[in-house]
Design a protein around this motif. Structure first.
Motif, short mmCIF file in Angstrom:
data_model
loop_
_atom_site.label_atom_id
_atom_site.label_comp_id
_atom_site.label_asym_id
_atom_site.label_seq_id
_atom_site.Cartn_x
_atom_site.Cartn_y
_atom_site.Cartn_z
N ASN A 34 0.83 -1.21 0.00
CA ASN A 34 0.00 0.00 0.00
C ASN A 34 0.86 1.26 0.00
OD1 ASN A 34 -2.20 -1.72 0.16
ND2 ASN A 34 -2.47 -1.42 2.35
N ILE A 35 1.94 1.22 0.77
CA ILE A 35 2.84 2.37 0.86
C ILE A 35 3.54 2.61 -0.48
CG2 ILE A 35 4.97 3.17 1.96
CD1 ILE A 35 3.92 1.54 4.47
N ILE A 36 4.02 1.55 -1.09
CA ILE A 36 4.71 1.68 -2.38
C ILE A 36 3.76 2.19 -3.45
CG2 ILE A 36 5.85 0.38 -4.22
CD1 ILE A 36 7.00 -1.41 -1.90
N ALA A 37 2.53 1.68 -3.46
CA ALA A 37 1.53 2.14 -4.43
C ALA A 37 1.20 3.62 -4.21
CB ALA A 37 0.27 1.29 -4.34
N PHE A 38 1.05 4.03 -2.96
CA PHE A 38 0.75 5.42 -2.65
C PHE A 38 1.89 6.33 -3.09
CE2 PHE A 38 0.63 9.11 0.22
CZ PHE A 38 -0.67 9.54 0.01
N ALA A 39 3.12 5.92 -2.80
CA ALA A 39 4.28 6.71 -3.20
C ALA A 39 4.33 6.83 -4.73
CB ALA A 39 5.56 6.07 -2.68
N ASN B 263 2.08 9.26 -6.33
CA ASN B 263 2.49 10.64 -6.07
C ASN B 263 3.87 10.96 -6.63
OD1 ASN B 263 0.32 12.03 -4.30
ND2 ASN B 263 0.46 9.92 -3.55
N GLY B 264 4.33 10.16 -7.59
CA GLY B 264 5.55 10.50 -8.33
C GLY B 264 6.84 9.96 -7.77
N TRP B 265 6.80 9.16 -6.71
CA TRP B 265 8.02 8.57 -6.18
C TRP B 265 8.23 7.20 -6.82
CZ3 TRP B 265 9.25 9.30 -0.31
CH2 TRP B 265 9.28 10.66 0.00
N THR B 266 9.48 6.89 -7.19
CA THR B 266 9.83 5.63 -7.83
C THR B 266 10.70 4.80 -6.90
OG1 THR B 266 9.80 6.74 -9.98
CG2 THR B 266 10.89 4.59 -9.87
N LEU B 267 10.27 3.59 -6.57
CA LEU B 267 11.03 2.72 -5.69
C LEU B 267 12.34 2.32 -6.36
CD1 LEU B 267 10.98 1.10 -2.98
CD2 LEU B 267 10.04 -0.80 -4.31
N THR B 268 13.45 2.50 -5.65
CA THR B 268 14.76 2.13 -6.19
C THR B 268 15.39 0.97 -5.46
OG1 THR B 268 15.86 3.76 -4.80
CG2 THR B 268 15.24 4.47 -7.03
N GLY B 269 14.89 0.63 -4.28
CA GLY B 269 15.46 -0.49 -3.54
C GLY B 269 14.95 -0.57 -2.13
N THR B 270 15.28 -1.67 -1.47
CA THR B 270 14.95 -1.86 -0.07
C THR B 270 16.18 -2.38 0.66
OG1 THR B 270 14.19 -4.13 -0.36
CG2 THR B 270 12.53 -2.41 -0.57
N LYS C 120 13.63 2.79 -0.42
CA LYS C 120 14.33 3.96 -0.97
C LYS C 120 13.62 4.39 -2.25
CE LYS C 120 18.64 1.98 0.68
NZ LYS C 120 19.98 1.54 0.29
N PHE C 121 13.45 5.71 -2.40
CA PHE C 121 12.72 6.25 -3.54
C PHE C 121 13.47 7.37 -4.23
CE2 PHE C 121 9.49 4.47 -0.78
CZ PHE C 121 8.61 3.85 -1.67
N LYS C 122 13.34 7.38 -5.52
CA LYS C 122 13.74 8.52 -6.34
C LYS C 122 12.52 9.42 -6.38
CE LYS C 122 14.98 9.49 -11.11
NZ LYS C 122 15.25 8.89 -12.41
N THR C 123 12.72 10.69 -6.06
CA THR C 123 11.60 11.64 -6.07
C THR C 123 11.75 12.57 -7.27
OG1 THR C 123 12.68 13.35 -4.75
CG2 THR C 123 11.62 11.55 -3.53
#
Length: 172
Positions: free
Chosen positions: A67-72, A75-82, A133-136
């Motif tokens: 849910n958090i990743i989908a919400f991010a 809103n323009g944030w791209t997951l880059t890693g965990t 971690k996200f690229k914004t």
């Protein structure tokens, strides 16, 4: 004619107010499970800003990663890693006697570089965590250099998924 001007001014005002919200990179997080927000530290200026937020729920599995990743992403944030850390790994994440999240103008560094920006990022979660971690859409620029970092948004969730933090640093 006067009514048309008033309507036009109202529309422009609404547009400007909505635009300002989009200029603050992490303002959208205030709409995520807002009834669980405990802390919301935000500071923006003409050259950048930072935000540190903390959510806490009594029930486990309240803050699910999907849910958090989908919400991010919405809103323009791209997951880059965990990355996972246990309490032993985080024992040195302390500055001036306070638990912190080691985010500086040079990025996230679990080995903690001292540049006092970390004081803007208190760490409220002291159990085992996963960091997303996200690229914004904004960058962090190391002061006095041309070095920039796009991976500057971080979401932390504890293993019980009942505590969550967001950290973001942008600008110079």
């Amino acid at each position: 004619m006067k009514l048309t001007r008033i309507i036009f001014l109202c529309l422009i005002s609404i547009l400007l107010l909505n635009s300002c919200k989009n200029l603050i990179p992490t303002a959208f997080w205030e709409n995520f499970e807002s009834n669980y927000i405990v802390k919301n530290i935000s500071n923006q200026g003409p050259y950048g800003g930072h935000r540190a937020m903390y959510w806490k729920a009594e029930s486990k599995k309240t803050f699910k990663s999907e849910n958090i990743i989908a919400f991010a992403k919405e809103n323009g944030w791209t997951l880059t890693g965990t990355e996972k850390f246990n309490t032993e790994n985080m024992k040195d994440w302390v500055e001036n006697g306070k638990s912190i999240f080691p985010l500086t103008s040079q990025g996230f560094n679990p080995k903690l570089m001292e540049d006092n920006i970390s004081e803007d990022f208190p760490r409220w979660i002291n159990s085992n965590i996963t960091i997303y971690k996200f690229k914004t859409n904004f960058v962090t620029i190391e002061p006095g250099t041309d070095n920039s970092i796009e991976e500057n948004g971080f979401v932390i969730i504890n293993n019980d998924e009942n505590e969550m933090s967001v950290y973001n640093l942008w600008g110079e």
